[in-house]
Design an enzyme around this catalytic site. Structure first.
Site, short mmCIF file in Angstrom:
data_model
loop_
_atom_site.label_atom_id
_atom_site.label_comp_id
_atom_site.label_asym_id
_atom_site.label_seq_id
_atom_site.Cartn_x
_atom_site.Cartn_y
_atom_site.Cartn_z
N SER A 128 0.93 -1.31 0.10
CA SER A 128 -0.14 -0.06 0.05
C SER A 128 0.95 1.34 0.13
O SER A 128 1.66 1.66 -0.92
CB SER A 128 -0.91 -0.14 1.22
OG SER A 128 -1.83 1.05 1.15
N ASP A 152 -10.07 -5.68 -3.50
CA ASP A 152 -9.74 -4.62 -2.46
C ASP A 152 -10.36 -3.50 -2.49
O ASP A 152 -10.70 -2.68 -3.52
CB ASP A 152 -8.36 -4.13 -2.96
CG ASP A 152 -7.14 -3.18 -2.06
OD1 ASP A 152 -7.81 -2.39 -1.73
OD2 ASP A 152 -6.04 -3.57 -2.07
N HIS A 170 -7.36 -5.95 0.69
CA HIS A 170 -6.03 -5.08 0.99
C HIS A 170 -5.41 -5.58 2.30
O HIS A 170 -4.56 -4.97 2.84
CB HIS A 170 -6.55 -3.60 1.18
CG HIS A 170 -5.43 -2.71 1.01
ND1 HIS A 170 -4.92 -2.51 -0.09
CD2 HIS A 170 -5.02 -1.86 2.05
CE1 HIS A 170 -3.93 -1.52 0.05
NE2 HIS A 170 -3.83 -1.17 1.22
#
EC number: 3.1.2.12
Length: 277
Positions: A145, A221, A254
């Site tokens: 991320s 995600d 995620h």
């Protein structure tokens, strides 16, 4: 560096250290996994950069990477995501301030006093690792991320310093999405040229190159379309003839459930590149 935790894991040692950072002007914690072979020889290093709200603990406790680092004889260094402390500027939100350093060098007050994560990751931390651990000069970088963003930026801006780069669910166009725009406006003000120095897609469009980029992205995600925009990276790499291994995974989100599912393949990828160099 002060040893504050030590755990045997897959025949090696998952340690936690504390040190004072000259770059960040605060005490910092960093996780270091030393494989069994580190007892007798120097090994290459993989730097892992974590995402928003994380600290040095998330990756070392949730990813299961120790098994693969032991198998492939790689030291894994997992720093915190920002400077820390009561004297360090912060914000009342999860995507700015402590836990959200964005791996850049802030230029705007109050952030510029401590938020120099780019310098810390590129210069200070590798120097400490080389001094205190049985590490060779060969290193690679990866992250998740916000950390995937940081890994891509550091590799693209310093292609001779990192043998390989990979990322999970990276923010590839931060100057075009809310997470990046809000952070950049605070840390760098409205200087859009400075924003582009920390934007992987922009760096590639300006001619910055690496030999290859590996990315894994979950298609369930919640941040994929609004914040991450992996296809932007795929498109610019095709246009600029940069080799990629970009994989999309149905059903994965995620979280570290996603990271732990594929971290073994990332470590094997870096091990192969590090051993080839």
């Amino acid at each position: 560096m002060e040893l504050i935790e030590k755990h045997v894991s897959f025949g090696g040692w998952q340690n936690m250290y504390r040190h004072y950072s000259q770059s960040l002007k605060c005490e910092m914690n960093v996780g270091v996994y030393l494989p069994p072979k580190a007892a007798n020889e120097k090994l290459p290093v993989l730097y892992w950069l974590s995402g928003l709200t994380c600290n040095e603990q998330n990756f070392i406790t949730k990813s299961g990477m120790q098994r693969y680092a032991a198998e492939h004889n790689i030291i894994v260094v997992a720093p915190d995501t920002s400077p820390r402390g009561s004297h360090v500027a912060d914000a009342d939100r999860y995507d700015l301030g402590q836990g959200a350093g964005f791996y850049l060098n802030a230029t705007q007050a109050p952030w510029n006093e401590h938020y120099k994560m780019y310098d810390y990751i590129r210069n200070e931390l590798p120097d400490l690792v080389m001094h205190h651990f049985p590490a060779t000069a060969k290193k690679s970088i990866s992250g998740h991320s916000m950390g995937g963003l940081g890994a891509l930026v550091l590799a693209l801006r310093n292609p001779d310093e990192y043998v390989s780069v990979s990322a999970f669910s990276p923010i590839v166009s931060p100057s075009q999405v809310p997470w990046g725009q809000q952070a950049f406006a605070a840390y760098l003000a409205e200087n859009k040229d400075a924003w582009l120095d920390y934007d992987p897609v922009s760096l590639i469009s300006q001619g910055q190159r690496v030999a290859e980029i590996m990315v894994d992205q979950g298609l369930s995600d919640d941040f994929y379309a609004e914040q991450l925009r992996t296809p932007n990276l795929e498109k610019i790499c095709q246009e600029m003839n940069i080799k990629t291994l970009i994989r999309y995974h149905e059903g994965y989100d995620h979280s570290y459930y996603f990271v732990s599912s594929f971290i073994g393949e990332h470590i094997a990828y870096h091990a192969n590149k590090l051993n080839m160099r």
